[in-house]
Design a protein around this motif. Structure first.
Motif, mmCIF file in Angstrom:
data_model
loop_
_atom_site.group_PDB
_atom_site.id
_atom_site.type_symbol
_atom_site.label_atom_id
_atom_site.label_comp_id
_atom_site.label_asym_id
_atom_site.label_seq_id
_atom_site.Cartn_x
_atom_site.Cartn_y
_atom_site.Cartn_z
ATOM 1 N N LYS A 4 24.221 -68.526 13.351
ATOM 2 C CA LYS A 4 25.677 -68.427 13.162
ATOM 3 C C LYS A 4 26.406 -67.986 14.444
ATOM 4 C CE LYS A 4 29.157 -67.753 9.973
ATOM 5 N NZ LYS A 4 29.704 -69.030 9.600
ATOM 6 N N ASP A 5 25.894 -66.939 15.084
ATOM 7 C CA ASP A 5 26.610 -66.363 16.220
ATOM 8 C C ASP A 5 26.275 -66.989 17.576
ATOM 9 O OD1 ASP A 5 27.933 -64.580 14.545
ATOM 10 O OD2 ASP A 5 26.302 -63.118 14.666
ATOM 11 N N PRO A 37 24.419 -70.460 18.367
ATOM 12 C CA PRO A 37 23.651 -71.676 18.094
ATOM 13 C C PRO A 37 22.852 -72.183 19.296
ATOM 14 C CG PRO A 37 25.928 -71.938 17.379
ATOM 15 C CD PRO A 37 25.834 -70.636 18.087
ATOM 16 N N GLU A 52 24.873 -77.455 9.426
ATOM 17 C CA GLU A 52 24.603 -76.011 9.335
ATOM 18 C C GLU A 52 23.688 -75.733 8.143
ATOM 19 O OE1 GLU A 52 26.766 -71.650 8.903
ATOM 20 O OE2 GLU A 52 27.962 -73.451 8.568
ATOM 21 N N ARG A 79 19.822 -74.290 8.423
ATOM 22 C CA ARG A 79 19.373 -73.095 7.690
ATOM 23 C C ARG A 79 18.177 -73.417 6.786
ATOM 24 N NH1 ARG A 79 22.255 -69.085 8.810
ATOM 25 N NH2 ARG A 79 24.469 -69.205 9.193
ATOM 26 N N TYR A 103 24.853 -79.222 14.596
ATOM 27 C CA TYR A 103 25.743 -78.237 13.996
ATOM 28 C C TYR A 103 26.589 -77.528 15.057
ATOM 29 C CZ TYR A 103 26.815 -73.388 12.730
ATOM 30 O OH TYR A 103 27.428 -72.174 12.580
#
Length: 177
Positions: A120-121, A123, A64, A68, A175
């Motif tokens: 995040k919400d 992927p 993750e 990012r 991730y």
């Protein structure tokens, strides 16, 4: 086999095992280097890219965090690339370069930003957006070839964006829960 030959074999085996251990990979670029070596076709290009990478990329401790960092750097590189192309288009005013600077790199930057926002919400959508970011450089390249333009700086930029797209895609896939 004599004792010195046996020692040589053991030492060689130890060196091979140590150099392929996760700690050794971590020292050479961490998870990003692992993704370059395990999943990317252009391993050398990817490793070269990591030499100039944002330190957050090579020090990422999770996929993750890596996703990012790569997406953040990709937005920056895509934006810088678009600025470069727009400057070149002002000087050259060639329709193929204008198309790269505008439409194609608008898509690159938008795709990377979208992937970042959705990481995040969602992927799965983020991985799609990261992968789609490579469509811009590919279309740009086709336009340049058709216009018989051979500009090494644009070729290098397109290659870098494709590598970032692929690296981001794989980091997001790793991730994804």
């Amino acid at each position: 086999m004599n004792f010195s030959a046996l020692c040589s074999v053991v030492v060689t085996l130890c060196v091979v095992l140590i150099s392929s251990s996760p700690t050794a990979v971590n020292a050479k670029g961490g998870l990003a280097a692992k993704l370059c070596m395990d999943t990317l076709e252009d391993k050398d290009g990817c490793m070269e890219l990591l030499k100039q990478a944002d330190p957050k990329i090579v020090t990422a401790k999770s996929y993750e965090e890596l996703a990012r960092a790569v997406l953040g750097w990709a937005v920056t590189k895509g934006t810088e690339g678009q600025i470069f192309l727009k400057g070149l288009a002002l000087v050259d005013n060639n329709p193929a370069i204008v198309q790269c600077a505008g439409f194609h790199y608008d898509g690159v930057v938008a795709s990377f930003k979208s992937a970042m926002a959705e990481l995040k919400d969602d992927p799965q959508t983020a991985s799609y957006d990261a992968k789609v970011a490579s469509d811009g450089p590919a279309a740009c390249e086709r336009g340049l070839v058709a216009a018989k333009i051979n500009n090494p700086a644009i070729i290098a930029l397109n290659r870098q964006i494709v590598l970032l797209s692929t690296l981001a895609f794989h980091a997001i896939c790793e991730y994804s829960p």
